[in-house]
Structures are given as structure tokens and as C-alpha cells.
Design a protein around this motif. Structure first.
Motif, mmCIF file in Angstrom:
data_model
loop_
_atom_site.group_PDB
_atom_site.id
_atom_site.type_symbol
_atom_site.label_atom_id
_atom_site.label_comp_id
_atom_site.label_asym_id
_atom_site.label_seq_id
_atom_site.Cartn_x
_atom_site.Cartn_y
_atom_site.Cartn_z
ATOM 1 N N GLU A 20 -12.000 -0.108 -15.921
ATOM 2 C CA GLU A 20 -12.808 -1.012 -15.079
ATOM 3 C C GLU A 20 -13.152 -0.351 -13.759
ATOM 4 O OE1 GLU A 20 -12.471 -5.342 -12.808
ATOM 5 O OE2 GLU A 20 -10.870 -4.675 -14.167
ATOM 6 N N GLN A 21 -12.159 0.281 -13.106
ATOM 7 C CA GLN A 21 -12.413 0.891 -11.809
ATOM 8 C C GLN A 21 -13.336 2.095 -11.923
ATOM 9 O OE1 GLN A 21 -11.437 -0.686 -9.153
ATOM 10 N NE2 GLN A 21 -12.349 0.781 -7.717
ATOM 11 N N LEU A 71 -3.312 -0.820 -6.432
ATOM 12 C CA LEU A 71 -3.905 0.073 -5.435
ATOM 13 C C LEU A 71 -5.191 0.734 -5.912
ATOM 14 C CD1 LEU A 71 -0.721 1.744 -3.894
ATOM 15 C CD2 LEU A 71 -2.151 -0.061 -2.914
ATOM 16 N N LEU A 72 -5.513 0.631 -7.176
ATOM 17 C CA LEU A 72 -6.805 1.142 -7.653
ATOM 18 C C LEU A 72 -7.967 0.427 -6.978
ATOM 19 C CD1 LEU A 72 -6.229 1.477 -11.510
ATOM 20 C CD2 LEU A 72 -6.510 3.358 -9.870
ATOM 21 N N LYS A 73 -7.721 -0.774 -6.468
ATOM 22 C CA LYS A 73 -8.766 -1.555 -5.793
ATOM 23 C C LYS A 73 -8.582 -1.572 -4.280
ATOM 24 C CE LYS A 73 -9.740 -4.542 -9.738
ATOM 25 N NZ LYS A 73 -11.049 -3.913 -9.984
ATOM 26 N N ASP A 74 -7.710 -0.713 -3.774
ATOM 27 C CA ASP A 74 -7.487 -0.652 -2.331
ATOM 28 C C ASP A 74 -8.786 -0.316 -1.602
ATOM 29 O OD1 ASP A 74 -4.824 -0.403 -0.462
ATOM 30 O OD2 ASP A 74 -6.476 0.827 0.315
ATOM 31 N N ALA A 75 -8.944 -0.856 -0.401
ATOM 32 C CA ALA A 75 -10.166 -0.595 0.375
ATOM 33 C C ALA A 75 -10.291 0.863 0.789
ATOM 34 C CB ALA A 75 -10.188 -1.494 1.616
ATOM 35 N N CYS A 76 -9.158 1.557 0.881
ATOM 36 C CA CYS A 76 -9.170 2.951 1.320
ATOM 37 C C CYS A 76 -9.384 3.883 0.121
ATOM 38 C CB CYS A 76 -7.855 3.280 2.006
ATOM 39 S SG CYS A 76 -7.677 5.034 2.434
ATOM 40 N N PRO A 77 -10.454 4.689 0.128
ATOM 41 C CA PRO A 77 -10.691 5.601 -1.003
ATOM 42 C C PRO A 77 -9.538 6.557 -1.245
ATOM 43 C CG PRO A 77 -12.651 5.448 0.379
ATOM 44 C CD PRO A 77 -11.562 4.743 1.111
ATOM 45 N N MET A 78 -8.901 7.048 -0.181
ATOM 46 C CA MET A 78 -7.786 7.975 -0.347
ATOM 47 C C MET A 78 -6.648 7.327 -1.126
ATOM 48 S SD MET A 78 -6.767 11.068 0.339
ATOM 49 C CE MET A 78 -7.697 11.606 1.779
ATOM 50 N N THR A 79 -6.397 6.061 -0.856
ATOM 51 C CA THR A 79 -5.340 5.352 -1.570
ATOM 52 C C THR A 79 -5.710 5.190 -3.034
ATOM 53 O OG1 THR A 79 -4.750 4.168 0.452
ATOM 54 C CG2 THR A 79 -3.935 3.261 -1.620
ATOM 55 N N ARG A 80 -6.987 4.902 -3.314
ATOM 56 C CA ARG A 80 -7.411 4.762 -4.705
ATOM 57 C C ARG A 80 -7.266 6.087 -5.460
ATOM 58 N NH1 ARG A 80 -11.862 2.326 -2.234
ATOM 59 N NH2 ARG A 80 -13.400 3.695 -3.225
ATOM 60 N N VAL A 81 -7.632 7.182 -4.793
ATOM 61 C CA VAL A 81 -7.456 8.502 -5.398
ATOM 62 C C VAL A 81 -5.989 8.736 -5.721
ATOM 63 C CG1 VAL A 81 -7.643 10.989 -5.026
ATOM 64 C CG2 VAL A 81 -9.475 9.490 -4.252
ATOM 65 N N SER A 82 -5.128 8.477 -4.748
ATOM 66 C CA SER A 82 -3.701 8.707 -4.924
ATOM 67 C C SER A 82 -3.136 7.828 -6.039
ATOM 68 C CB SER A 82 -2.957 8.437 -3.616
ATOM 69 O OG SER A 82 -3.423 9.274 -2.581
ATOM 70 N N ALA A 104 -12.423 9.307 -6.259
ATOM 71 C CA ALA A 104 -11.634 8.307 -6.970
ATOM 72 C C ALA A 104 -11.956 8.342 -8.460
ATOM 73 C CB ALA A 104 -11.892 6.919 -6.393
ATOM 74 N N ARG A 105 -13.240 8.446 -8.807
ATOM 75 C CA ARG A 105 -13.600 8.504 -10.224
ATOM 76 C C ARG A 105 -13.033 9.751 -10.888
ATOM 77 N NH1 ARG A 105 -18.596 7.369 -8.141
ATOM 78 N NH2 ARG A 105 -19.604 9.179 -9.098
ATOM 79 N N LYS A 106 -13.033 10.864 -10.157
ATOM 80 C CA LYS A 106 -12.436 12.083 -10.688
ATOM 81 C C LYS A 106 -10.954 11.866 -10.992
ATOM 82 C CE LYS A 106 -11.069 16.689 -9.097
ATOM 83 N NZ LYS A 106 -11.125 17.641 -7.974
ATOM 84 N N GLY A 107 -10.223 11.247 -10.059
ATOM 85 C CA GLY A 107 -8.805 10.970 -10.285
ATOM 86 C C GLY A 107 -8.592 10.034 -11.459
ATOM 87 N N ILE A 108 -9.459 9.039 -11.594
ATOM 88 C CA ILE A 108 -9.345 8.093 -12.704
ATOM 89 C C ILE A 108 -9.566 8.805 -14.034
ATOM 90 C CG2 ILE A 108 -10.435 6.092 -13.792
ATOM 91 C CD1 ILE A 108 -10.991 5.078 -10.901
ATOM 92 N N VAL A 109 -10.561 9.678 -14.086
ATOM 93 C CA VAL A 109 -10.831 10.427 -15.314
ATOM 94 C C VAL A 109 -9.613 11.265 -15.698
ATOM 95 C CG1 VAL A 109 -12.132 12.445 -16.124
ATOM 96 C CG2 VAL A 109 -13.340 10.444 -15.266
ATOM 97 N N CYS A 110 -9.009 11.920 -14.718
ATOM 98 C CA CYS A 110 -7.802 12.709 -15.004
ATOM 99 C C CYS A 110 -6.689 11.824 -15.547
ATOM 100 C CB CYS A 110 -7.342 13.432 -13.753
ATOM 101 S SG CYS A 110 -8.466 14.728 -13.183
ATOM 102 N N ALA A 111 -6.526 10.645 -14.945
ATOM 103 C CA ALA A 111 -5.485 9.724 -15.410
ATOM 104 C C ALA A 111 -5.758 9.248 -16.832
ATOM 105 C CB ALA A 111 -5.381 8.530 -14.456
#
Length: 252
Positions: free
Chosen positions: A104-105, A74-85, A114-121
């Protein structure tokens, strides 16, 4: 990434530091039981994008390793909200297998949330591979991402002494130069966290110097307060003496 497109998603400066997850409906009402893992696992592959997003968000509350492969997808999902989640879900369910997909994402995602969520992860991954992309985010990304990159670096860099001394210089540069006060504040906090684990050497001394400089010279009260708090928690004699002198003179 297209920063103009990225920044256009933000209604104003303050909203940039919030998460769109705050606007999503709760997975369950507070009076209801916690999300059902089996149901949420099934919804991760739903054809409905809102259901996928809600399910991914649920795994920011649930720990279940079975969700990890789906969250990675889901990191590559078309929906930004889904990628954030999905990113926040992987932050709750860290796995070595998620590190490279997250990195990569982070490098290709056009959406700042989404990038903010990835950084937190990445900050929760407990893996040395996350340090270079987090340093790059601290230096080059938009303010909301830089803000959390500083915090993530403090969490990730405790692994070894070599990791700590690798991240301290970019944190010092950001503390001195970042135009956003909130980013500088998080850098002060991060340096304080790392200094508590460092021996008293040149690297430690340079970090203390940067915190003292922020305490005395930064024109934002929030930054000076965070620098002061960091120095107090470290307990460095030079820092404590400077704080005492400034307090005596009524300067802080």
C-alpha cells in the motif's frame, strides 16, 4: 505520486542510487555494543522524529519481531527519513503482516528513497503477493527504484516455477529497453539468478537470448560485464561458447 517533487530530492543522478541512511549518524559507534533492543523498541514510539528514525534504523541491524507492528505504523510517518528507516527495518524483520502495508505504501509514497526502501523490504518477504507491485515498480518508477526492483524480483520469484516465469518477461524488457545502464545491469544479474533454477525450456532459452543480446549489443561496458558474469554462472553451453568466441576475437 508527483515525480517532479520526487526527483527534486535528488541532488544529482549518482545520489539517486544512494540511501539517505548513509548520512544518518550511527546508532552506536563501532567500538560500542550493538543497539539495545529494549531501548530501540521504546524509541520507536518517541515524539521526537529523529529518535524514531534512529530506532527504526536500528532494526535494520536487529531482528526482533516485537518491532514489526511499530515499524508498520512508521511506514506512514510524516518524516520521509523515518519511513525509509521503517522500510529497511521491515526488510530485516520480514513478516506476512507487513506485506500489505508495504505494498500500500509503495503505491502512495511520494518519496523515492522511501519507495526504494520498500522495494528492498518486499524482496525479503518471501511472499508471492509482492510480485505484481515489484513488476510495476520495475516498469514505471524512477531509476533508483527500478534498480532495486530488479534485484528484489530475483529474490522474491524463486518461490515457484510459476513465479519465475511471471517475472522473466518484464526483466527481459527492462534489460533491453531501460535507459539507465545500472538498471539493465541489475536485470542481467536477476535473469542469471533465475535461469540457474529453470529447466531448459523456451522461457529459459528466451532469457539466455536476452543475456547474449546484452553481451553483444549493449553499449555500456558494465552491462556487458554483468551479462557475461550471469551467463558464466548459469553455465549455459550456448552462452559459454559465445563468450569463448568473443574472447578469441578480442571483442570482450
Amino acid at each position: 505520486m508527483n515525480e517532479e517533487d520526487d526527483l527534486s530530492l535528488l541532488d544529482d543522478f549518482e545520489s539517486e542510487f544512494e540511501s539517505p541512511l548513509d548520512d544518518m549518524p550511527p546508532v552506536e559507534a563501532e567500538s560500542q555494543p550493538a543497539p539495545n533492543p529494549e531501548l530501540m523498541l521504546a524509541l520507536l514510539t518517541s515524539s521526537d522524529r529523529q529518535q524514531r528514525a534512529i530506532a527504526a534504523r536500528a532494526f535494520s541491524e536487529i531482528e526482533d519481531e516485537r518491532a514489526i507492528p511499530h515499524l508498520i505504523d512508521l511506514l506512514k510517518d510524516a518524516c520521509p527519513m523515518t519511513r525509509v528507516s521503517a522500510a529497511y527495518g521491515l526488510g530485516r524483520n520480514p513478516s506476512p503482516t507487513a506485506v500489505e502495508p508495504l505494498i500500500e505504501q509503495l503505491g502512495i509514497d511520494w518519496n523515492g528513497y522511501a519507495r526504494k526502501g520498500i522495494v528492498c523490504a518486499l524482496g525479503n518477504c518471501n511472499d508471492r503477493r509482492v510480485l505484481p507491485p515489484l513488476i510495476n515498480a520495475l516498469i514505471r518508477d524512477i531509476p533508483a527504484v527500478r534498480l532495486w526492483a530488479a534485484t528484489a524480483l530475483a529474490r522474491a520469484a524463486h518461490l515457484t516455477y510459476e513465479d519465475m516465469i511471471k517475472v522473466i518477461p518484464p526483466l527481459i524488457v527492462a534489460l533491453r529497453r531501460d535507459p539507465i545502464a545500472a538498471v539493465r545491469s541489475n536485470c542481467a544479474w536477476a535473469l542469471g539468478q533465475l535461469c540457474r533454477e529453470l529447466p531448459s525450456n523456451a522461457i529459459y532459452g528466451t532469457a539466455i537470448d536476452a543475456l547474449l543480446e546484452a553481451l553483444v549489443e549493449d553499449d555500456d561496458m558494465g552491462v556487458t560485464e554483468d551479462a557475461r558474469a550471469a551467463l558464466l554462472k548459469v553455465g549455459d553451453p550456448r552462452g559459454l561458447q559465445t563468450i569463448e568466441e568473443l574472447e578469441r576475437e578480442g571483442m570482450i
